[in-house]
Design an enzyme around this catalytic site. Sequence first.
Site, PDB file in Angstrom:
ATOM      1  N   ALA A  61      24.986 -41.035-135.148  1.00  0.00           N
ATOM      2  CA  ALA A  61      24.635 -41.159-136.595  1.00  0.00           C
ATOM      3  C   ALA A  61      25.914 -41.865-137.343  1.00  0.00           C
ATOM      4  CB  ALA A  61      24.328 -39.685-137.193  1.00  0.00           C
ATOM      5  N   GLY A 100      23.175 -38.925-131.741  1.00  0.00           N
ATOM      6  CA  GLY A 100      21.999 -39.553-131.749  1.00  0.00           C
ATOM      7  C   GLY A 100      21.875 -41.012-130.890  1.00  0.00           C
ATOM      8  N   GLU A 103      20.681 -39.135-127.825  1.00  0.00           N
ATOM      9  CA  GLU A 103      19.487 -38.788-128.043  1.00  0.00           C
ATOM     10  C   GLU A 103      18.243 -40.073-127.975  1.00  0.00           C
ATOM     11  OE1 GLU A 103      19.282 -35.043-131.100  1.00  0.00           O
ATOM     12  OE2 GLU A 103      20.507 -36.630-131.689  1.00  0.00           O
ATOM     13  N   GLU A 123      27.813 -33.020-131.870  1.00  0.00           N
ATOM     14  CA  GLU A 123      27.245 -32.572-133.190  1.00  0.00           C
ATOM     15  C   GLU A 123      27.810 -31.306-133.637  1.00  0.00           C
ATOM     16  OE1 GLU A 123      24.035 -35.499-132.048  1.00  0.00           O
ATOM     17  OE2 GLU A 123      25.160 -33.991-131.009  1.00  0.00           O
TER      18      GLU A 123
END
Length: 719
Positions: A61, A100, A103, A123
Site C-alpha cells: 500500500a 498488499g 496479497e 502490516e
Amino acid sequence: MARYAQVHGSVALITLTNPPVNALSAAVRHGITETVTRALRDPEVKSVVICGENGVFCGGADIREFAKPMGGPPLVPMIAAIEEGDKPVVAAIEGVALGGGLELALGCHYRIAHTKALVGLPEVTLGLLPAAGGTQRLPRLIGIAPALDLITTGRHVAAQQALKLGIVDQVTDQSTVDVAIQFAKQVVGQPLLPRKLSTQPTPCPPDVDILLEEAMTQVKRRARGAIAPVACVMAVRAAATLPYHAGMQKEQELMATLFRSSQARALQYCFFAQRAVGRWKLSSGAHSGNSKPRPVSKAAVIGLGTMGRGITVALVKAGIAVVAVETSDKQLQTGKQIVSEMLKREAQKRNETPRLDLIRFTTSMLELKDSDLVIEAVFEDMPLKKQVFKELSSVCKADAFLCTNTSGLDVDELAAVTKTPELVVGMHFFAPAHVMKLLEVVCGSRTSPEAVATAMYLGKKLGKVSVAVGNCPGFVGNRMLRPYLEEANFLLEEGATPELVDGALEEFGFAMGVFRMSDLSGLDVGWRIRKESGLTGPDVDPNDPPRRRQGRRYSPLPDLVCEQGRLGQKNGCGWYLYDKPGGRVATPDPKIHQLLEEYRLKHGIRPRRVDRQEVVERCLFALINEGFRILDDGIAAGPEDIDMIYVFGYGWPRHRGGPMFYAGMVGLPKVLERLEHYWQAHPDVPHLEPSALLRRLVDSGSPPIDTWRDFLQRPHSQL
C-alpha cells in the site's frame, strides 16, 4: 498506473508503474482494475502475467494515503476479480512482494519468483493487519502455523523459503517475466478452481484450537501491549473456523478497529520518522543534501572490550577492512578469540563464510597510518581518551576521521587535543554494537559537515538508524535517561519496590523495567560514573546531607547496593537475585526489601503506597520533560530524532511511538499538569519543573508534533 501489452500473441502483460516500489496507490489500483478487465474480456488473450517495473513487483500500500479519504478502486474487490476470472493469471515476482503486493500475488492463480525476491506481510509493523485477504488466503495456501508466524511477525521471506512454504510455485534466476510468460502459456486450459484460494478449505491440524490458543499466548507475551499482533491471530482463527466470506468480514472488522487506533498512528509515525532522521541538517546550513560523505574502505577500532568487539564485527559484516588495536598481547589475544567466534556465529546464521581475512589485530598504533576512519572504544575515561586522540592525531593520515564511541563525554574536549578537530565526530554505538540498530552521531562545535556526512553514511552501511545530535553531557539518550533513573530511585525511597516499578514499566511496553535493565548493564557502571562526578565516595562535599548533592535531592540507594557487593547479573545479585553469576532470571530478593526498610527508617521516611500510574508518570514524564529541554537547547533537531533514539536504543515500545509522540498522544496539557503536581510535591527535584518549551506548546493550543520545530528557541543550537 499499469501498462498493458499483448505478448506472444495470447498473453496479456500488465506492468505496475509507480516507482520506486510500485506501491498500490489509487492510480495503480485503477490501472490494475482497468487492464485486468480488458484482458479478461479480450478473446485473443488466453492468460495474464502481472509484473512490476524496474525489477520490483510491488511494495504494498501507499502509506501516505492512509491519512486521506480512500480514493480509487478498493483492493479487496480488485483482487477478487483477478482470482474469479476464467483466465490463468501469473504473478512474476521480482524484488519484493510485500503487504498488499503479496496479497495481490495471492489473488493470482500462480506465482513465479526470482531467486533474490522477498515476500511478506509486514502490516503488523504498522499497527495493522493484511486486510485485502492476506489473513484468509495465506492460511489456505500454506497452513495455519506458518501463516501465523509470517502474519504476526511481519517478517520477510526469501524466495527459496517461500518455495518450501508453498507461497510461490517456482523460483528462477532467469528473467522472471520471461519465465512467467512461458509458464502462463503452458497452463492455459488447466482447471483454475483448485488455484483459487478463496474456494479452498484451510488445512487445519486436529489440535487446531490448542495451536491457536498457544499462538495467542505467545503473541500476547511477545507483543507487550501491542494490539495488532493479537488481531492478526484473531483473523487467522477466522480463516481456520469460518467460511471464506465470513472470514473476510472478520478481517475487515478487525482492520477497521486497528486503523483508527492510536497504536497504528504511532507505528506509522515511526515508519516515517525512521526515514526522516537520516535527512540531517546543521545550524550552519549544511545538510544531508549538500554534504557528501567520503568512502570508507579501511577502518580501525581502538580497544577490544565489549563495545570495541561489537563495532569490529559490525564493520566486518559490512565488508570493511578493520585494524583492531589493543594495548597488550594478552588483551589482544582475548579480543581476537572473541571477535572470531562472534563472526563465525554471525556467518553461520546467514549461511556464509566468516570474513576473518578483513581483520588485522595489532598492539601497534603505527598500523593505523592507512585507515580512512578510526573509532576509539576505550574505557570511558576522559584523560585516557585524550591520550588516545593525541596519539591518533600523530600516527593517522592527515585526512583520517577520528571518531569516539563515548556515551556522554565532551567531544569538543577530545577534538581540542588533535591537529584536525574538524575531522573529530562522535559515533555512539549501543551494546551489543553489532546488533543494536541505533547510532548517535555527535556533532562537535568544530565538526565538519563532511565528517557528519561520513559518519551518518557509515552508520547506514552498518545497518544502523543514525541520528545526528549535538554535543552535551549524555548527548540525547543518556541525558534523558538520568531523570528516568533518578525518579525510579526516589520511588523506592518513598515506598515502592524494584518489582513494582519494573512491573509498571514492563506493562507499559518496555522489555525490561529500569532495575532489571540496570542489573543487566552492571550496577558498577553507574557507580563509577557517580564517583567520578563527586556524587558518592571520598569526593562528596561533607556539608551535603546524605540525601542531597549539589543543591538537589539525591538517592544514595544505588550506591548502598553496590557497597554490599551487589553488581547485577554479572555476580548473581543486584536489585534482584539470580540463580548464578550471569543468570538471566530475576527473583525478588528479601535482602533488598530489608535494605529499603532499614534505609527509610534511618532517614525518617514514612513509606506510602505507590501505584503503577505514578510510576509511569514520574519516570516517563520526567524523561519526556528532559526531551523538551533537549529540543530547546538545540541538541536534537526535532521530536522524531528523540523518538527514534529511544525506540531503537532504549527499548521504548514502538507501538507508543517514542517519548515525544507519546506526550502528544497523552495530551500536552496533561503532561504539564502532572509535572507541575509532582514538582510542587518535590521542589528539590529540578527535572520535574516543566520545561519552557512544554509550556509554550500548551499555551499555543498543543499543536501537532510535526509543527513543534516552529516553537523552538535556539540561541545557541548545538547542531
